[in-house]
Design a protein around this motif. Structure first.
Motif, PDB file in Angstrom:
ATOM      1  N   ASP A 170       0.803  -1.224   0.000  1.00 37.43           N
ATOM      2  CA  ASP A 170       0.000   0.000   0.000  1.00 37.43           C
ATOM      3  C   ASP A 170       0.837   1.276   0.000  1.00 37.43           C
ATOM      4  N   THR A 171       2.123   1.179  -0.311  1.00 36.52           N
ATOM      5  CA  THR A 171       2.956   2.387  -0.300  1.00 36.52           C
ATOM      6  C   THR A 171       2.870   3.188  -1.599  1.00 36.52           C
ATOM      7  N   THR A 172       2.122   2.682  -2.579  1.00 35.48           N
ATOM      8  CA  THR A 172       1.842   3.485  -3.781  1.00 35.48           C
ATOM      9  C   THR A 172       0.347   3.450  -4.058  1.00 35.48           C
ATOM     10  N   ASP A 173      -0.208   4.566  -4.515  1.00 42.81           N
ATOM     11  CA  ASP A 173      -1.597   4.604  -4.947  1.00 42.81           C
ATOM     12  C   ASP A 173      -1.730   3.838  -6.260  1.00 42.81           C
ATOM     13  N   ASP A 174      -2.951   3.443  -6.591  1.00 42.48           N
ATOM     14  CA  ASP A 174      -3.188   2.729  -7.846  1.00 42.48           C
ATOM     15  C   ASP A 174      -2.764   3.554  -9.054  1.00 42.48           C
ATOM     16  N   ASP A 175      -2.952   4.866  -8.976  1.00 41.96           N
ATOM     17  CA  ASP A 175      -2.644   5.736 -10.114  1.00 41.96           C
ATOM     18  C   ASP A 175      -1.376   6.569  -9.891  1.00 41.96           C
ATOM     19  N   ALA A 176      -0.450   6.048  -9.073  1.00 41.19           N
ATOM     20  CA  ALA A 176       0.758   6.821  -8.748  1.00 41.19           C
ATOM     21  C   ALA A 176       1.655   7.034  -9.956  1.00 41.19           C
ATOM     22  N   PHE A 177       1.681   6.065 -10.861  1.00 41.11           N
ATOM     23  CA  PHE A 177       2.617   6.133 -11.990  1.00 41.11           C
ATOM     24  C   PHE A 177       1.889   6.685 -13.215  1.00 41.11           C
ATOM     25  N   SER A 178       1.902   8.006 -13.329  1.00 42.39           N
ATOM     26  CA  SER A 178       1.184   8.691 -14.394  1.00 42.39           C
ATOM     27  C   SER A 178       1.908   8.603 -15.732  1.00 42.39           C
ATOM     28  N   ARG A 179       3.234   8.480 -15.707  1.00 41.99           N
ATOM     29  CA  ARG A 179       4.047   8.392 -16.925  1.00 41.99           C
ATOM     30  C   ARG A 179       3.653   9.483 -17.928  1.00 41.99           C
ATOM     31  N   ASP A 180       3.658  10.710 -17.420  1.00 44.69           N
ATOM     32  CA  ASP A 180       3.283  11.890 -18.220  1.00 44.69           C
ATOM     33  C   ASP A 180       4.464  12.283 -19.104  1.00 44.69           C
ATOM     34  N   TYR A 186       7.241  10.951 -14.290  1.00 48.18           N
ATOM     35  CA  TYR A 186       7.025   9.506 -14.326  1.00 48.18           C
ATOM     36  C   TYR A 186       6.013   9.063 -13.275  1.00 48.18           C
ATOM     37  N   PHE A 187       6.114   9.603 -12.043  1.00 48.20           N
ATOM     38  CA  PHE A 187       5.136   9.270 -11.012  1.00 48.20           C
ATOM     39  C   PHE A 187       4.850  10.507 -10.181  1.00 48.20           C
ATOM     40  N   ASP A 188       3.710  10.480  -9.528  1.00 46.08           N
ATOM     41  CA  ASP A 188       3.278  11.582  -8.671  1.00 46.08           C
ATOM     42  C   ASP A 188       3.878  11.362  -7.286  1.00 46.08           C
ATOM     43  N   PRO A 189       4.813  12.207  -6.859  1.00 45.67           N
ATOM     44  CA  PRO A 189       5.451  11.992  -5.548  1.00 45.67           C
ATOM     45  C   PRO A 189       4.479  12.078  -4.384  1.00 45.67           C
ATOM     46  N   GLY A 190       3.322  12.674  -4.571  1.00 50.43           N
ATOM     47  CA  GLY A 190       2.326  12.739  -3.511  1.00 50.43           C
ATOM     48  C   GLY A 190       1.549  11.441  -3.347  1.00 50.43           C
ATOM     49  N   LYS A 191       1.773  10.491  -4.269  1.00 45.11           N
ATOM     50  CA  LYS A 191       1.051   9.219  -4.215  1.00 45.11           C
ATOM     51  C   LYS A 191       1.977   8.023  -3.956  1.00 45.11           C
ATOM     52  N   VAL A 192       3.185   8.349  -3.508  1.00 44.70           N
ATOM     53  CA  VAL A 192       4.153   7.316  -3.129  1.00 44.70           C
ATOM     54  C   VAL A 192       4.652   7.642  -1.733  1.00 44.70           C
ATOM     55  N   ARG A 193       4.632   6.663  -0.834  1.00 44.03           N
ATOM     56  CA  ARG A 193       4.958   6.909   0.567  1.00 44.03           C
ATOM     57  C   ARG A 193       6.008   5.934   1.068  1.00 44.03           C
ATOM     58  N   ALA A 194       6.790   6.370   2.021  1.00 43.93           N
ATOM     59  CA  ALA A 194       7.659   5.441   2.749  1.00 43.93           C
ATOM     60  C   ALA A 194       6.819   4.674   3.757  1.00 43.93           C
ATOM     61  N   LEU A 195       7.310   3.542   4.195  1.00 45.63           N
ATOM     62  CA  LEU A 195       6.650   2.776   5.247  1.00 45.63           C
ATOM     63  C   LEU A 195       7.216   3.156   6.610  1.00 45.63           C
ATOM     64  N   ASP A 196       8.548   3.267   6.672  1.00 41.83           N
ATOM     65  CA  ASP A 196       9.235   3.627   7.918  1.00 41.83           C
ATOM     66  C   ASP A 196       8.793   2.758   9.093  1.00 41.83           C
ATOM     67  N   VAL A 204      12.027  -1.582   8.169  1.00 44.16           N
ATOM     68  CA  VAL A 204      11.825  -1.505   6.722  1.00 44.16           C
ATOM     69  C   VAL A 204      11.385  -0.094   6.369  1.00 44.16           C
ATOM     70  N   ARG A 205      12.187   0.594   5.571  1.00 43.78           N
ATOM     71  CA  ARG A 205      11.855   1.969   5.202  1.00 43.78           C
ATOM     72  C   ARG A 205      10.799   2.016   4.105  1.00 43.78           C
ATOM     73  N   GLY A 206      10.980   1.274   3.011  1.00 43.85           N
ATOM     74  CA  GLY A 206      10.080   1.377   1.879  1.00 43.85           C
ATOM     75  C   GLY A 206      10.318   2.681   1.121  1.00 43.85           C
ATOM     76  N   PRO A 207       9.481   2.987   0.135  1.00 41.49           N
ATOM     77  CA  PRO A 207       8.329   2.216  -0.319  1.00 41.49           C
ATOM     78  C   PRO A 207       8.734   1.003  -1.153  1.00 41.49           C
ATOM     79  N   LEU A 208       7.775   0.141  -1.447  1.00 42.13           N
ATOM     80  CA  LEU A 208       8.017  -0.958  -2.358  1.00 42.13           C
ATOM     81  C   LEU A 208       8.297  -0.409  -3.744  1.00 42.13           C
ATOM     82  N   ASN A 209       9.306  -0.952  -4.415  1.00 42.72           N
ATOM     83  CA  ASN A 209       9.700  -0.402  -5.719  1.00 42.72           C
ATOM     84  C   ASN A 209       9.004  -1.084  -6.889  1.00 42.72           C
ATOM     85  N   ILE A 210       7.774  -1.554  -6.645  1.00 38.94           N
ATOM     86  CA  ILE A 210       6.896  -2.118  -7.668  1.00 38.94           C
ATOM     87  C   ILE A 210       5.536  -1.454  -7.485  1.00 38.94           C
ATOM     88  N   PRO A 211       4.850  -1.058  -8.546  1.00 39.79           N
ATOM     89  CA  PRO A 211       3.532  -0.448  -8.395  1.00 39.79           C
ATOM     90  C   PRO A 211       2.553  -1.341  -7.647  1.00 39.79           C
TER      91      PRO A 211
END
Length: 451
Positions: A170-180, A186-196, A204-211
């Motif tokens: 859950d560290t990335t939103d479904d639409d985090a990777f806009s690839r504009d 490439y991705f919206d930094p507001g929709k990608v989070r660390a886990l910490d 584990v810091r995170g985020p997961l490096n897979i959508p």
């Protein structure tokens, strides 16, 4: 019989040559050492519209008694690592779910989260993780440990492990990777989070490096039936694979586990209970009995004792007399629920060690049925309609014929009774099981700072 709103789920538990410990000796069993073998098994299950194929796993060769181990298929030797195999099977199937076992005792949560997210993407949303804890001493030696983790600590570790894994998914939103392309974003930094995450066992810091996976999260399945196992399942599992011998035991387990869900804010539909069943089916009862007896005739005493020692976690069983009546087994740090099941079965039927290993050589503590298609459908229907199960994990006695027999004989009878689907109604494993796609858990996960 009373009806239920939903039809039952069916999984195909694929265990190399088959579930009977002597199946590999049967002339009709596949060697199950090639990818083509497993592709065949998966296609049989998919053509029958099963919910999923299910793979067990272990991370040691169980050769404490090497002579006995050499005579049985179930000695810790696996032809493939399961996530690797299911990734390949995702390319030759299109609808059936793909469930792999991975232990929280001997895995890393970040790597495991990546593996199952990858499998979910490769399969377009068909991945499931069967979460287990491990009591295998040999595995401990393979992972820089001198002993297995104590039972209570195994479950404390598992609690934290599953929280980390689901948090990473859950560290990335479904639409985090806009690839504009136009704006070079490439991705919206507001929709990608660390886990910490900083806990007792993991940092584990995170985020997961897979959508985020197509299902939101792969389906989480568990197999523990001990008290800590049931509590972990009530909080985190979406399906439970359990061993239940009797209708009364199945109904009690079902009611107990479903009754624990509300304290975690969950409903009964959020968790599916799928007991294992070992069916030997024939066109007649006599034909089924003959098939079973042929498998039993291939079982040797040393193999039976070795199998009991592995499953009950009691090494001394290997040296005991096969004619010894079982009154008790010493407490260990091994699996609790299977040991308790064996003791209950032996006490109920006044079994010797020989009689016990003969009883469990096929199903190893799971429910065993030998009979015609109508017999087996009757038994499955009784447990399903009486709320002892939401479906079943089919443990074929030998592959491929055990699975083919069930598909050709029992599945049509279940369909005739309206108990099993004619066609898939969805595309993901969640669709098949009737599970909702989980909402994104933002919680207190901090945002990744834009650089």
């Amino acid at each position: 019989m009373p009806r239920r709103d939903r039809q039952m789920s069916l999984g195909a538990f694929l265990l190399y040559t088959g579930h009977h410990v002597a199946a590999w000796r049967h002339p009709g069993a596949s060697d199950s050492t090639r990818f083509q073998d497993f592709a065949q098994f998966a296609r049989i299950a998919e053509e029958a519209k099963f919910d999923a194929v299910f793979l067990a796993d272990g991370v040691s060769a169980r050769i404490t008694d090497a002579a006995a181990a050499s005579r049985k298929a179930h000695s810790g030797f696996y032809p493939f690592e399961p996530v690797t195999l299911l990734s390949a099977l995702s390319a030759v199937t299109s609808r059936i779910g793909l469930v792999a076992t991975a232990s929280t005792s001997f895995s890393d949560p970040y790597n495991l989260a990546r593996q199952f997210a990858s499998l979910d993407h490769l399969s377009d949303g068909r991945a499931g993780w069967n979460l287990v804890t491990s009591a295998d001493q040999g595995a401990a030696f393979n992972f820089s440990r001198d002993a297995i983790i104590a039972h209570a600590d195994r479950y404390r570790r598992a609690e934290e492990f599953v929280d980390v894994v689901t948090g990473l998914w859950d560290t990335t939103d479904d639409d985090a990777f806009s690839r504009d392309r136009e704006n070079g974003i490439y991705f919206d930094p507001g929709k990608v989070r660390a886990l910490d995450h900083r806990g007792t066992f993991f940092q584990v810091r995170g985020p997961l490096n897979i959508p985020r996976p197509p299902q939101g999260r792969p389906v989480v399945i568990q197999a523990g039936s001990s008290e800590p196992g049931k509590e972990l399942a009530a909080r985190t599992a979406e399906a439970v694979f359990t061993a239940q011998q009797t209708l009364a035991g199945s109904v009690a387990f079902y009611s107990d586990l479903k009754g624990r869900l509300s304290k975690y804010g969950r409903s009964a539909d959020d968790l599916k209970i799928l007991p294992g069943v070992f069916p030997v089916v024939g066109k007649t009862r006599q034909e089924a009995s003959d098939k079973f007896e042929q498998l039993q005739s291939l079982l040797e005493p040393s193999v039976g004792l070795d199998m009991l020692a592995d499953l009950a976690g009691v090494e001394d069983i290997r040296t005991m007399s096969v004619d010894l009546l079982i009154s008790d087994l010493p407490e260990t740090e091994g699996g609790k629920s299977r040991r308790a099941l064996f003791l209950e079965l032996a006490a109920r039927e006044n079994l010797t060690l020989r009689q016990l290993y003969e009883r469990v050589a096929g199903a190893r503590g799971h429910w065993q049925i030998v009979g015609s298609a109508e017999d087996i459908a009757d038994e499955l229907e009784e447990r399903f309609v009486n709320h002892g199960a939401d479906g079943f994990n089919i443990m074929s006695p030998a592959l491929p014929w055990g699975l083919s027999d069930f598909v050709e004989l029992v599945v049509p009878e279940l369909r005739r009774r309206g108990l099993f689907r004619q066609e898939y109604q969805g595309h993901t494993l969640r669709d098949h099981l009737g599970l909702s796609r989980p909402d994104l858990l933002r919680g207190a996960l901090p945002k990744v700072a834009a650089e």
